[in-house]
Scaffold this motif. Structure first.
Motif, PDB file in Angstrom:
ATOM      1  N   UNK A   3     -52.435  47.392  18.488  1.00  0.00           N
ATOM      2  CA  UNK A   3     -52.821  47.390  19.901  1.00  0.00           C
ATOM      3  C   UNK A   3     -51.605  47.633  20.799  1.00  0.00           C
ATOM      4  N   UNK A   4     -50.510  46.937  20.503  1.00  0.00           N
ATOM      5  CA  UNK A   4     -49.309  47.119  21.316  1.00  0.00           C
ATOM      6  C   UNK A   4     -48.668  48.488  21.071  1.00  0.00           C
ATOM      7  N   UNK A   5     -48.791  49.004  19.864  1.00  0.00           N
ATOM      8  CA  UNK A   5     -48.296  50.360  19.572  1.00  0.00           C
ATOM      9  C   UNK A   5     -49.047  51.376  20.429  1.00  0.00           C
ATOM     10  N   UNK A   6     -50.357  51.194  20.585  1.00  0.00           N
ATOM     11  CA  UNK A   6     -51.141  52.118  21.416  1.00  0.00           C
ATOM     12  C   UNK A   6     -50.641  52.073  22.858  1.00  0.00           C
ATOM     13  N   UNK A   7     -50.295  50.865  23.341  1.00  0.00           N
ATOM     14  CA  UNK A   7     -49.700  50.769  24.678  1.00  0.00           C
ATOM     15  C   UNK A   7     -48.448  51.635  24.764  1.00  0.00           C
ATOM     16  N   UNK A   8     -47.601  51.544  23.753  1.00  0.00           N
ATOM     17  CA  UNK A   8     -46.337  52.292  23.757  1.00  0.00           C
ATOM     18  C   UNK A   8     -46.606  53.801  23.726  1.00  0.00           C
ATOM     19  N   UNK A   9     -47.476  54.239  22.836  1.00  0.00           N
ATOM     20  CA  UNK A   9     -47.724  55.670  22.676  1.00  0.00           C
ATOM     21  C   UNK A   9     -48.432  56.291  23.879  1.00  0.00           C
ATOM     22  N   UNK A  10     -49.322  55.544  24.503  1.00  0.00           N
ATOM     23  CA  UNK A  10     -50.076  56.095  25.639  1.00  0.00           C
ATOM     24  C   UNK A  10     -49.435  55.754  26.977  1.00  0.00           C
ATOM     25  N   UNK A  11     -48.357  54.984  26.928  1.00  0.00           N
ATOM     26  CA  UNK A  11     -47.660  54.565  28.143  1.00  0.00           C
ATOM     27  C   UNK A  11     -48.622  53.839  29.090  1.00  0.00           C
ATOM     28  N   UNK A  57     -40.403  51.869  16.621  1.00  0.00           N
ATOM     29  CA  UNK A  57     -40.026  50.466  16.433  1.00  0.00           C
ATOM     30  C   UNK A  57     -39.303  49.900  17.644  1.00  0.00           C
ATOM     31  N   UNK A  58     -38.320  50.649  18.151  1.00  0.00           N
ATOM     32  CA  UNK A  58     -37.600  50.196  19.344  1.00  0.00           C
ATOM     33  C   UNK A  58     -38.528  50.183  20.557  1.00  0.00           C
ATOM     34  N   UNK A  59     -39.391  51.174  20.660  1.00  0.00           N
ATOM     35  CA  UNK A  59     -40.352  51.209  21.761  1.00  0.00           C
ATOM     36  C   UNK A  59     -41.247  49.980  21.753  1.00  0.00           C
ATOM     37  N   UNK A  60     -41.690  49.578  20.561  1.00  0.00           N
ATOM     38  CA  UNK A  60     -42.515  48.374  20.452  1.00  0.00           C
ATOM     39  C   UNK A  60     -41.707  47.137  20.831  1.00  0.00           C
ATOM     40  N   UNK A  61     -40.491  47.035  20.331  1.00  0.00           N
ATOM     41  CA  UNK A  61     -39.638  45.895  20.675  1.00  0.00           C
ATOM     42  C   UNK A  61     -39.405  45.793  22.169  1.00  0.00           C
ATOM     43  N   UNK A  62     -39.095  46.913  22.797  1.00  0.00           N
ATOM     44  CA  UNK A  62     -38.872  46.918  24.249  1.00  0.00           C
ATOM     45  C   UNK A  62     -40.141  46.531  25.006  1.00  0.00           C
ATOM     46  N   UNK A  63     -41.285  47.033  24.550  1.00  0.00           N
ATOM     47  CA  UNK A  63     -42.564  46.700  25.187  1.00  0.00           C
ATOM     48  C   UNK A  63     -42.823  45.194  25.107  1.00  0.00           C
ATOM     49  N   UNK A  64     -42.615  44.629  23.941  1.00  0.00           N
ATOM     50  CA  UNK A  64     -42.859  43.195  23.763  1.00  0.00           C
ATOM     51  C   UNK A  64     -41.940  42.359  24.647  1.00  0.00           C
ATOM     52  N   UNK A  65     -40.643  42.703  24.669  1.00  0.00           N
ATOM     53  CA  UNK A  65     -39.696  41.940  25.484  1.00  0.00           C
ATOM     54  C   UNK A  65     -39.958  42.113  26.978  1.00  0.00           C
ATOM     55  N   UNK A  87     -55.371  44.067  33.629  1.00  0.00           N
ATOM     56  CA  UNK A  87     -56.743  44.044  33.117  1.00  0.00           C
ATOM     57  C   UNK A  87     -57.362  45.442  33.191  1.00  0.00           C
ATOM     58  N   UNK A  88     -57.205  46.110  34.323  1.00  0.00           N
ATOM     59  CA  UNK A  88     -57.771  47.463  34.460  1.00  0.00           C
ATOM     60  C   UNK A  88     -57.160  48.437  33.457  1.00  0.00           C
ATOM     61  N   UNK A  89     -55.854  48.337  33.240  1.00  0.00           N
ATOM     62  CA  UNK A  89     -55.196  49.234  32.287  1.00  0.00           C
ATOM     63  C   UNK A  89     -55.644  48.933  30.853  1.00  0.00           C
ATOM     64  N   UNK A  90     -55.850  47.662  30.544  1.00  0.00           N
ATOM     65  CA  UNK A  90     -56.351  47.293  29.205  1.00  0.00           C
ATOM     66  C   UNK A  90     -57.739  47.889  28.976  1.00  0.00           C
ATOM     67  N   UNK A  91     -58.595  47.784  29.978  1.00  0.00           N
ATOM     68  CA  UNK A  91     -59.936  48.364  29.870  1.00  0.00           C
ATOM     69  C   UNK A  91     -59.825  49.886  29.764  1.00  0.00           C
ATOM     70  N   UNK A  92     -58.967  50.467  30.583  1.00  0.00           N
ATOM     71  CA  UNK A  92     -58.753  51.915  30.528  1.00  0.00           C
ATOM     72  C   UNK A  92     -58.278  52.365  29.154  1.00  0.00           C
ATOM     73  N   UNK A  93     -57.422  51.575  28.523  1.00  0.00           N
ATOM     74  CA  UNK A  93     -56.934  51.937  27.198  1.00  0.00           C
ATOM     75  C   UNK A  93     -58.068  51.918  26.173  1.00  0.00           C
TER      76      UNK A  93
END
Length: 152
Positions: A64-72, A43-51, A77-83
């Protein structure tokens, strides 16, 4: 220029995708409340990512944003495609994923080694893309990553 085109394609596709394709309910959580979660929690990781990225919670797209947090994974654009390649390797199948990976391959053919590397990372991790992350916000990020072998 390519990045701008892809970003516009995403913006135009997001609303219809949320409305017609995403069947899950939006999470009932406020962005500011995420910062009250314990240190190291999802939860805090998601909050920090969003801010950090000046994002708001997108209803029905919270995972989608949780996946960003978990996979760092970053948000270029390239990172989004990579994810999306990572998620393909992890077993996820969706129209959106196919569209992003196809357009990413067409627009960035010189980055195919990066995309394939992300695919292999996703293949190495245990499938986790389908989890109900809304019920895991109190869990430590590192526990989830270790359990599912997300970072390799």
């Amino acid at each position: 220029m390519k990045d701008t085109i892809i970003e516009k394609m995403y913006e135009l596709s997001r609303a219809p995708y949320q409305k017609y394709f995403k069947k899950n309910d939006p999470w009932q959580i406020d962005k500011t409340k995420l910062l009250d979660y314990p240190e190291g929690s999802l939860g805090l990781g998601l909050g920090n990512f969003l801010y950090k990225n000046h994002f708001d919670i997108q209803p029905k797209l919270e995972d989608h944003d949780i996946i960003h947090v978990l996979t760092n994974t970053g948000t270029s654009v390239l990172e989004e495609i990579g994810m999306q390649y990572y998620l393909l390797g992890n077993g996820k199948r969706s129209l959106y994923l196919y569209l992003v990976t196809l357009s990413g391959t067409i627009f960035y053919p010189t980055k195919i080694n990066y995309f394939f590397g992300e695919y292999k990372k996703g293949k190495t991790a245990l499938p986790f893309y389908y989890l109900d992350f809304s019920k895991m916000l109190l869990m430590p990020i590192s526990s989830i990553q270790n359990t599912f072998k997300i970072l390799s």
